[in-house]
Design a protein around this motif. Sequence first.
Motif, PDB file in Angstrom:
ATOM      1  N   UNK A 204      56.468 -44.769 -12.027  1.00 32.78           N
ATOM      2  CA  UNK A 204      55.044 -45.098 -12.106  1.00 32.78           C
ATOM      3  C   UNK A 204      54.571 -44.919 -13.538  1.00 32.78           C
ATOM      4  N   UNK A 205      53.995 -45.968 -14.097  1.00 36.45           N
ATOM      5  CA  UNK A 205      53.542 -45.943 -15.487  1.00 36.45           C
ATOM      6  C   UNK A 205      52.112 -46.446 -15.567  1.00 36.45           C
ATOM      7  N   UNK A 206      51.573 -46.393 -16.779  1.00 27.04           N
ATOM      8  CA  UNK A 206      50.179 -46.758 -17.013  1.00 27.04           C
ATOM      9  C   UNK A 206      50.025 -48.253 -17.265  1.00 27.04           C
ATOM     10  N   UNK A 207      49.201 -48.870 -16.467  1.00 31.58           N
ATOM     11  CA  UNK A 207      48.904 -50.299 -16.652  1.00 31.58           C
ATOM     12  C   UNK A 207      48.097 -50.509 -17.936  1.00 31.58           C
ATOM     13  N   UNK A 208      47.142 -49.620 -18.222  1.00 33.06           N
ATOM     14  CA  UNK A 208      46.236 -49.842 -19.347  1.00 33.06           C
ATOM     15  C   UNK A 208      46.877 -49.555 -20.692  1.00 33.06           C
ATOM     16  N   UNK A 209      48.015 -48.849 -20.713  1.00 32.10           N
ATOM     17  CA  UNK A 209      48.682 -48.524 -21.974  1.00 32.10           C
ATOM     18  C   UNK A 209      49.878 -49.415 -22.260  1.00 32.10           C
ATOM     19  N   UNK A 210      50.156 -50.386 -21.393  1.00 29.76           N
ATOM     20  CA  UNK A 210      51.408 -51.143 -21.494  1.00 29.76           C
ATOM     21  C   UNK A 210      51.355 -52.286 -22.504  1.00 29.76           C
ATOM     22  N   UNK A 211      50.296 -53.060 -22.481  1.00 32.19           N
ATOM     23  CA  UNK A 211      50.214 -54.276 -23.294  1.00 32.19           C
ATOM     24  C   UNK A 211      49.474 -53.962 -24.591  1.00 32.19           C
ATOM     25  N   UNK A 212      50.196 -53.804 -25.695  1.00 32.60           N
ATOM     26  CA  UNK A 212      49.568 -53.398 -26.953  1.00 32.60           C
ATOM     27  C   UNK A 212      49.093 -54.571 -27.805  1.00 32.60           C
ATOM     28  N   UNK A 213      49.577 -55.789 -27.522  1.00 26.20           N
ATOM     29  CA  UNK A 213      49.187 -56.931 -28.348  1.00 26.20           C
ATOM     30  C   UNK A 213      48.385 -57.981 -27.586  1.00 26.20           C
ATOM     31  N   UNK A 214      48.063 -57.688 -26.324  1.00 29.88           N
ATOM     32  CA  UNK A 214      47.181 -58.563 -25.565  1.00 29.88           C
ATOM     33  C   UNK A 214      47.768 -59.873 -25.110  1.00 29.88           C
ATOM     34  N   UNK A 215      49.115 -59.968 -25.052  1.00 29.62           N
ATOM     35  CA  UNK A 215      49.715 -61.239 -24.647  1.00 29.62           C
ATOM     36  C   UNK A 215      50.135 -61.264 -23.182  1.00 29.62           C
ATOM     37  N   UNK A 216      49.786 -60.211 -22.416  1.00 28.42           N
ATOM     38  CA  UNK A 216      50.011 -60.228 -20.982  1.00 28.42           C
ATOM     39  C   UNK A 216      51.290 -59.591 -20.504  1.00 28.42           C
ATOM     40  N   UNK A 217      52.170 -59.156 -21.429  1.00 26.93           N
ATOM     41  CA  UNK A 217      53.372 -58.462 -20.983  1.00 26.93           C
ATOM     42  C   UNK A 217      53.361 -57.016 -21.484  1.00 26.93           C
ATOM     43  N   UNK A 218      54.311 -56.220 -21.007  1.00 24.34           N
ATOM     44  CA  UNK A 218      54.362 -54.801 -21.340  1.00 24.34           C
ATOM     45  C   UNK A 218      55.202 -54.601 -22.593  1.00 24.34           C
TER      46      UNK A 218
ATOM     47  N   UNK B  53      47.648 -47.351 -12.300  1.00 23.06           N
ATOM     48  CA  UNK B  53      49.044 -47.129 -11.941  1.00 23.06           C
ATOM     49  C   UNK B  53      49.770 -48.442 -11.648  1.00 23.06           C
ATOM     50  N   UNK B  54      51.037 -48.506 -12.047  1.00 19.58           N
ATOM     51  CA  UNK B  54      51.903 -49.629 -11.697  1.00 19.58           C
ATOM     52  C   UNK B  54      53.352 -49.177 -11.847  1.00 19.58           C
TER      53      UNK B  54
ATOM     54  N   UNK C 191      45.948 -39.409 -12.676  1.00 19.90           N
ATOM     55  CA  UNK C 191      45.634 -40.804 -12.976  1.00 19.90           C
ATOM     56  C   UNK C 191      44.254 -41.187 -12.456  1.00 19.90           C
ATOM     57  N   UNK C 192      43.804 -42.358 -12.889  1.00 20.56           N
ATOM     58  CA  UNK C 192      42.607 -42.968 -12.298  1.00 20.56           C
ATOM     59  C   UNK C 192      43.096 -43.946 -11.236  1.00 20.56           C
ATOM     60  N   UNK C 193      43.016 -43.532 -10.002  1.00 20.89           N
ATOM     61  CA  UNK C 193      43.545 -44.357  -8.913  1.00 20.89           C
ATOM     62  C   UNK C 193      42.524 -44.402  -7.789  1.00 20.89           C
ATOM     63  N   UNK C 194      41.630 -45.373  -7.865  1.00 18.74           N
ATOM     64  CA  UNK C 194      40.555 -45.526  -6.891  1.00 18.74           C
ATOM     65  C   UNK C 194      40.626 -46.922  -6.273  1.00 18.74           C
ATOM     66  N   UNK C 195      39.874 -47.104  -5.200  1.00 19.53           N
ATOM     67  CA  UNK C 195      39.836 -48.431  -4.585  1.00 19.53           C
ATOM     68  C   UNK C 195      39.325 -49.475  -5.566  1.00 19.53           C
ATOM     69  N   UNK C 196      38.380 -49.063  -6.422  1.00 16.34           N
ATOM     70  CA  UNK C 196      37.770 -50.014  -7.345  1.00 16.34           C
ATOM     71  C   UNK C 196      38.477 -50.154  -8.670  1.00 16.34           C
ATOM     72  N   UNK C 197      39.473 -49.331  -8.931  1.00 12.33           N
ATOM     73  CA  UNK C 197      40.195 -49.384 -10.217  1.00 12.33           C
ATOM     74  C   UNK C 197      41.413 -48.475 -10.134  1.00 12.33           C
TER      75      UNK C 197
ATOM     76  N   UNK D 259      58.976 -51.948 -12.145  1.00  7.34           N
ATOM     77  CA  UNK D 259      59.545 -53.192 -11.600  1.00  7.34           C
ATOM     78  C   UNK D 259      58.488 -54.240 -11.253  1.00  7.34           C
ATOM     79  N   UNK D 260      57.212 -53.886 -11.385  1.00 12.80           N
ATOM     80  CA  UNK D 260      56.139 -54.858 -11.140  1.00 12.80           C
ATOM     81  C   UNK D 260      55.584 -55.425 -12.439  1.00 12.80           C
ATOM     82  N   UNK D 261      56.099 -54.974 -13.585  1.00 10.60           N
ATOM     83  CA  UNK D 261      55.619 -55.434 -14.871  1.00 10.60           C
ATOM     84  C   UNK D 261      56.512 -56.541 -15.429  1.00 10.60           C
TER      85      UNK D 261
END
Length: 519
Positions: free
Chosen positions: A190-204, A161-162, A152-158, A165-167
């Motif tokens: 653990x799943x991908x935050x950037x791949x979760x919201x496909x329609x841009x409405x803020x939910x997964x 990961x999520x 994954x891309x898991x850095x202090x600046x970006x 239960x946090x989505x």
Amino acid sequence: MKKAFVLSLGLLALTACQQPATPDTPDTPLVRTVDFTGLDGKLSLRPGKSGKLSLDAEPEYIAVSGDSRTAYVTLQESNALATVEIASGKVKQVAGLGLKDHSKPGNGLDASDKDGKNIRTWPVFGTYMPDAVAAFEVGGQTYLITANEGDTRDYDGFSDEVRVNKLKLDAAAFPNAAELQKDAALGRLTVSRVDADTDGDGDADRLVAFGARSASIWRASDLSLLSDTGDLFERKVAELAPASFNSDGTAASFDTRSDNKGPEPEGVTVGMVGGKTFAFVGLERAGGLMVLDVSNPAAPAYADYVNFLGSSTDPKSGEAGDLAPEGVLFIPAADSPNGEPLLVASHEVSGSVTVYAVGAGGKLTRTGRYQAAPFLFDEGVAEISAYDKASKQLFVVNGHTGGVDLLSLADPARPALVKSVDLSVYGAGANSVAVSGGVIAVAVEAKTKTDAGRVVFLNADGTVRGQPVPVGALPDMLTFTPDGQHLLVAGEGEPSDDYSVDPAGTVSIINVSKALAPR
């Protein structure tokens, strides 16, 4: 699996494998640098913080076709494969690998570290995100096999990961969200935050886990998926090494990795034994080696699983056996010191190098083992190995010292340390090593990892051979072409921890004869 997105460059009717090779000339440069800037804004893959493919793509591993013309590069964090024409130094094709559907029978996974062994289907997709890749031929066709780790891309600046239960789960897509988000279900996955919201409405709208917990076979001609091992790896570990199922290799860590990539396939190599083609896959977390008969690439078949565990449950004791295979190396019978095909596994956590005889049907028998002394837990003492048949030596990257250890393999039952080579003058440390015709090449990252790295060439006795060659930032895996004329280096270009510096991902193509000549 969702359809992969493929972008081909150049003539659409002519793939890189079919392009005529152009011989090197006196004007051919020492190093040609391949990057992905030409695809910025034209191809959308898994994004990082920059949103630019040239920066987000992090070349991880390289395989080369048998004719030395084509390189196949894993772009792990981008969930993609790339094809590079070696003669021209051009990116010819990039393929997004799509998603694996874990809701289908045979594609199950254990998604929770709170439920013991519970492999089942779930409404989850998986990104393949391969680490190692190997090329092989069957029936005149070239195929690729990948170990689908899922880094994954898991850095202090970006971080992408999520936990589930946090989505906030989309009510239409997940009408049973409350049940799914329990710890014993998908809540801790653990799943991908950037791949979760496909329609841009803020939910997964979908859940996309990292890695496919499998090995996949792809057609080299168009980088399309041919076959996948599904949930075979998890099921075989649960059956044959139940005490260390989805662990860090020990009973004490049983099931702790189920919520995050499971057995975590990382290394893969391929070899011919008894007229059959076998793939050997290292499972970084659960430990051990999975052997597949890939003679029929459309239907890889289980052949063997070995996992050398010691008597201690404390991995820091030095008595827990082989932990975290990082590199796997096949030595064919014609090159082997004892005339038998061998497999060498290097373990970064236990600091051990283990030699197996490869028998009929791909069965592995432990032949010998080298344990670095003093024992250093999780210091990367044995990471990647390469073999020189003339000197009967293994060259092993030592992540603790930053150098390379030379092991005699003259007697495979007793691998022995010959000497250690200090490479600290060239940078922060060695990441990978490759051997061809008595020439040893070592990838060395810079003291600041975002700076350009180097390749250092050695003789078989460990002495330096010629001047180092500059390459891209964070050079990782490197490999010679089968004809020995070129050395290819994956420049991962990983960003700084705060993401203030994000170098481009690169593939460096080094002209070996020019690299070894005085200059």
